[in-house]
Write a protein that holds these residues in place. Structure first.
Motif, mmCIF file in Angstrom:
data_model
loop_
_atom_site.group_PDB
_atom_site.id
_atom_site.type_symbol
_atom_site.label_atom_id
_atom_site.label_comp_id
_atom_site.label_asym_id
_atom_site.label_seq_id
_atom_site.Cartn_x
_atom_site.Cartn_y
_atom_site.Cartn_z
ATOM 1 N N MET A 84 20.994 17.299 2.904
ATOM 2 C CA MET A 84 21.260 18.724 2.804
ATOM 3 C C MET A 84 22.268 19.151 3.877
ATOM 4 O O MET A 84 22.098 18.873 5.059
ATOM 5 C CB MET A 84 19.970 19.522 2.971
ATOM 6 N N ILE A 85 23.344 19.833 3.427
ATOM 7 C CA ILE A 85 24.352 20.395 4.319
ATOM 8 C C ILE A 85 24.608 21.822 3.861
ATOM 9 O O ILE A 85 24.875 22.054 2.667
ATOM 10 C CB ILE A 85 25.657 19.577 4.295
ATOM 11 N N PRO B 138 36.971 12.969 8.049
ATOM 12 C CA PRO B 138 37.560 14.274 7.708
ATOM 13 C C PRO B 138 38.329 14.279 6.398
ATOM 14 O O PRO B 138 38.349 15.293 5.697
ATOM 15 C CB PRO B 138 38.483 14.559 8.901
ATOM 16 N N GLU B 139 38.956 13.151 6.050
ATOM 17 C CA GLU B 139 39.700 13.113 4.786
ATOM 18 C C GLU B 139 38.772 13.100 3.573
ATOM 19 O O GLU B 139 39.240 13.245 2.424
ATOM 20 C CB GLU B 139 40.635 11.898 4.748
ATOM 21 N N SER B 140 37.463 12.934 3.801
ATOM 22 C CA SER B 140 36.490 12.977 2.703
ATOM 23 C C SER B 140 35.897 14.369 2.513
ATOM 24 O O SER B 140 35.010 14.557 1.676
ATOM 25 C CB SER B 140 35.359 11.972 2.957
ATOM 26 N N VAL B 141 36.351 15.336 3.317
ATOM 27 C CA VAL B 141 35.915 16.729 3.185
ATOM 28 C C VAL B 141 37.038 17.493 2.491
ATOM 29 O O VAL B 141 38.119 17.668 3.052
ATOM 30 C CB VAL B 141 35.607 17.352 4.562
ATOM 31 N N LEU B 142 36.795 17.939 1.270
ATOM 32 C CA LEU B 142 37.844 18.494 0.413
ATOM 33 C C LEU B 142 37.538 19.945 0.064
ATOM 34 O O LEU B 142 36.411 20.279 -0.345
ATOM 35 C CB LEU B 142 37.953 17.672 -0.870
ATOM 36 N N PHE B 143 38.530 20.827 0.200
ATOM 37 C CA PHE B 143 38.350 22.226 -0.182
ATOM 38 C C PHE B 143 38.322 22.366 -1.700
ATOM 39 O O PHE B 143 39.128 21.758 -2.419
ATOM 40 C CB PHE B 143 39.472 23.090 0.406
ATOM 41 N N HIS C 268 32.731 25.142 -8.013
ATOM 42 C CA HIS C 268 32.677 23.677 -8.124
ATOM 43 C C HIS C 268 31.218 23.230 -8.122
ATOM 44 O O HIS C 268 30.383 23.768 -7.392
ATOM 45 C CB HIS C 268 33.437 23.038 -6.959
ATOM 46 N N ILE C 269 30.910 22.216 -8.928
ATOM 47 C CA ILE C 269 29.512 21.799 -9.100
ATOM 48 C C ILE C 269 28.862 21.352 -7.786
ATOM 49 O O ILE C 269 27.649 21.478 -7.619
ATOM 50 C CB ILE C 269 29.436 20.676 -10.169
ATOM 51 N N ARG C 270 29.658 20.842 -6.845
ATOM 52 C CA ARG C 270 29.084 20.369 -5.577
ATOM 53 C C ARG C 270 29.632 21.166 -4.378
ATOM 54 O O ARG C 270 29.775 20.638 -3.293
ATOM 55 C CB ARG C 270 29.374 18.873 -5.388
ATOM 56 N N ALA C 271 29.948 22.441 -4.595
ATOM 57 C CA ALA C 271 30.527 23.265 -3.534
ATOM 58 C C ALA C 271 29.526 23.499 -2.399
ATOM 59 O O ALA C 271 28.382 23.883 -2.628
ATOM 60 C CB ALA C 271 30.984 24.597 -4.106
ATOM 61 N N VAL C 272 29.973 23.252 -1.173
ATOM 62 C CA VAL C 272 29.179 23.484 0.034
ATOM 63 C C VAL C 272 29.852 24.603 0.822
ATOM 64 O O VAL C 272 31.032 24.490 1.178
ATOM 65 C CB VAL C 272 29.096 22.207 0.898
ATOM 66 N N PRO C 273 29.155 25.702 1.113
ATOM 67 C CA PRO C 273 29.786 26.806 1.843
ATOM 68 C C PRO C 273 30.006 26.472 3.319
ATOM 69 O O PRO C 273 29.140 25.892 3.977
ATOM 70 C CB PRO C 273 28.789 27.945 1.685
ATOM 71 N N VAL C 274 31.180 26.856 3.814
ATOM 72 C CA VAL C 274 31.518 26.685 5.228
ATOM 73 C C VAL C 274 32.321 27.901 5.681
ATOM 74 O O VAL C 274 32.782 28.704 4.859
ATOM 75 C CB VAL C 274 32.354 25.404 5.489
ATOM 76 N N THR C 275 32.490 28.017 6.978
ATOM 77 C CA THR C 275 33.376 29.021 7.553
ATOM 78 C C THR C 275 34.485 28.300 8.294
ATOM 79 O O THR C 275 34.206 27.490 9.193
ATOM 80 C CB THR C 275 32.621 29.946 8.524
ATOM 81 N N VAL C 276 35.735 28.553 7.912
ATOM 82 C CA VAL C 276 36.868 27.902 8.572
ATOM 83 C C VAL C 276 37.182 28.653 9.856
ATOM 84 O O VAL C 276 37.521 29.841 9.823
ATOM 85 C CB VAL C 276 38.103 27.868 7.649
ATOM 86 N N PHE D 71 34.791 26.839 0.669
ATOM 87 C CA PHE D 71 33.854 25.884 0.084
ATOM 88 C C PHE D 71 34.490 24.498 0.114
ATOM 89 O O PHE D 71 35.695 24.351 -0.092
ATOM 90 C CB PHE D 71 33.499 26.284 -1.346
ATOM 91 N N VAL D 72 33.655 23.510 0.397
ATOM 92 C CA VAL D 72 34.133 22.132 0.420
ATOM 93 C C VAL D 72 33.217 21.270 -0.437
ATOM 94 O O VAL D 72 32.068 21.637 -0.717
ATOM 95 C CB VAL D 72 34.176 21.550 1.856
ATOM 96 N N THR D 73 33.754 20.150 -0.861
ATOM 97 C CA THR D 73 32.919 19.109 -1.444
ATOM 98 C C THR D 73 33.100 17.861 -0.588
ATOM 99 O O THR D 73 34.159 17.670 0.034
ATOM 100 C CB THR D 73 33.299 18.824 -2.903
#
Length: 371
Positions: free
Chosen positions: A255-256, A281-286, A291-299, A338-340
């Motif tokens: 869980m993230i 870091p290159e595996s974290v994509l905006f 998006h089905i796997r969108a994870v909320p973040v704050t830039v 949002f990132v996946t």
């Protein structure tokens, strides 16, 4: 000639610099010895060269135990950090010295010197003595001299350390080709992970006098043996998040930002364990919010770094995570986003020991497939 080190240990008074080091370098291959300052890298090179002797263990060159064999009789080329140039000779004579010792003709000597001088961009200082050279020029002269005699074993101690950025980049392209052409067995010391990745057929990570991991550049980068090694390879540095993997009917996940991030099935045996999740870091994509796997973040911030752009993000729980994308590709500079997370190359470490938790290959998905 192959090079073998068997259980090498070395102490200076009460300071144990090397502790049971064993290495194998096949003929014609390059092993990069990578580690922080004080890890024992230079001492190990000097032991191979015969400048100092081990307290325990032995060195074999081409299957021959060379304990007690003088440095000049080991057919080794060396370029150490202290340069060790002949002070009474100019750069040309220093580079030519191995060729002269081999009794090569004048034309062959001149051709060899000029070829290396052009490669290392020191043609203009060939007539200068060491005291007239900058540290970078001294280092390149020492490297040229080590290469000139085409030794069967070549020991290079951070040979590009004092070289400017442009030439260092060029040498990352040219030097591996030259070493390959000479078919030398090479031990190359560096503290620069990009050099390690560029030069090594294999990389041996050493710290505190102990070899922590040996593997190909890809193996070291994608499956580092512990948190410390993972942190040393990559720019920006790998993301670490404390997680406890879970499992349900759809597979293994973590869980993230209160969102499910699927993990490879090979991590099933880590379910319920306190872990550190490593994500490059290159595996974290905006992605878009839907998006089905969108994870909320704050830039929080955006940093352009020539060929890539790096964003510092915060998860819903305030944990930092870096995202890296090629320059020119879209992405938010600040604010909600949002990132996946591409978990195909995610790695898990034991939270207490920091050691890698290897995947169960029998349960893992095919390479590159995300659960």
């Amino acid at each position: 000639m192959s090079l073998e080190l068997h259980d090498i240990s070395k102490s200076f008074k009460d300071d144990k610099v090397l502790d049971g080091v064993s290495l194998s370098v096949p003929e014609g291959k390059t092993l990069v010895l990578f580690g922080p300052s004080g890890a024992g890298k230079t001492v190990l090179l000097r032991l191979i060269a015969g400048v100092i002797e081990p307290d325990t263990g032995h060195v074999e060159i081409a299957g021959r135990n060379v304990d007690g064999v003088e440095p000049e009789d080991r057919n080794i080329g060396m370029a150490f950090q202290n340069f060790a140039l002949f002070p009474h000779m100019d750069a040309h004579a220093n580079i030519a010295s191995p060729l002269t010792a081999q009794k090569q003709g004048k034309s062959a000597i001149e051709a060899g010197v000029q070829s290396l001088a052009r490669l290392l961009k020191i043609e203009h200082v060939l007539g200068h003595k060491p005291k007239e050279l900058s540290n970078g020029q001294k280092q390149r002269t020492a490297l040229a001299r080590a290469l000139a005699g085409k030794p069967k074993v070549l020991l290079l101690d951070d040979p590009l350390r004092n070289v400017d950025a442009k030439l260092r980049f060029e040498m990352r392209l040219e030097l591996p080709r030259l070493l390959s052409d000479q078919n030398a067995t090479v031990v190359y010391v560096t503290q620069d992970y990009k050099e390690a990745m560029a030069f090594g057929d294999e990389i041996a990570v050493i710290n505190g006098g102990v070899i922590q991991q040996i593997g190909t550049p890809e193996q070291i980068y994608l499956s580092p043996a512990n948190v410390e090694i993972a942190r040393l390879f990559g720019d920006p540095v790998i993301n670490f998040l404390d997680v406890t993997p879970q499992e349900d009917r759809d597979g293994v996940f973590a869980m993230i930002s209160d969102k499910r991030v699927n993990l490879d099935a090979g991590h099933k045996h880590a379910v319920g364990q306190d872990c550190v999740l490593g994500i490059r870091p290159e595996s974290v994509l905006f992605v878009a919010e839907d998006h089905i796997r969108a994870v909320p973040v704050t830039v929080e911030a955006e940093t352009p770094l020539n060929e890539k752009t790096v964003n510092l993000c915060l998860t819903a729980r305030g944990r930092e995570i870096m995202a890296s994308r090629p320059s020119g590709t879209p992405g938010p500079a600040t604010g909600p986003a949002f990132v996946t997370i591409d978990a195909s190359h995610a790695v898990l470490f034991d939270k207490k020991s920091g050691a890698l938790i290897p995947q169960d290959e029998s349960a893992a998905l095919p390479k590159g497939e995300v659960a």
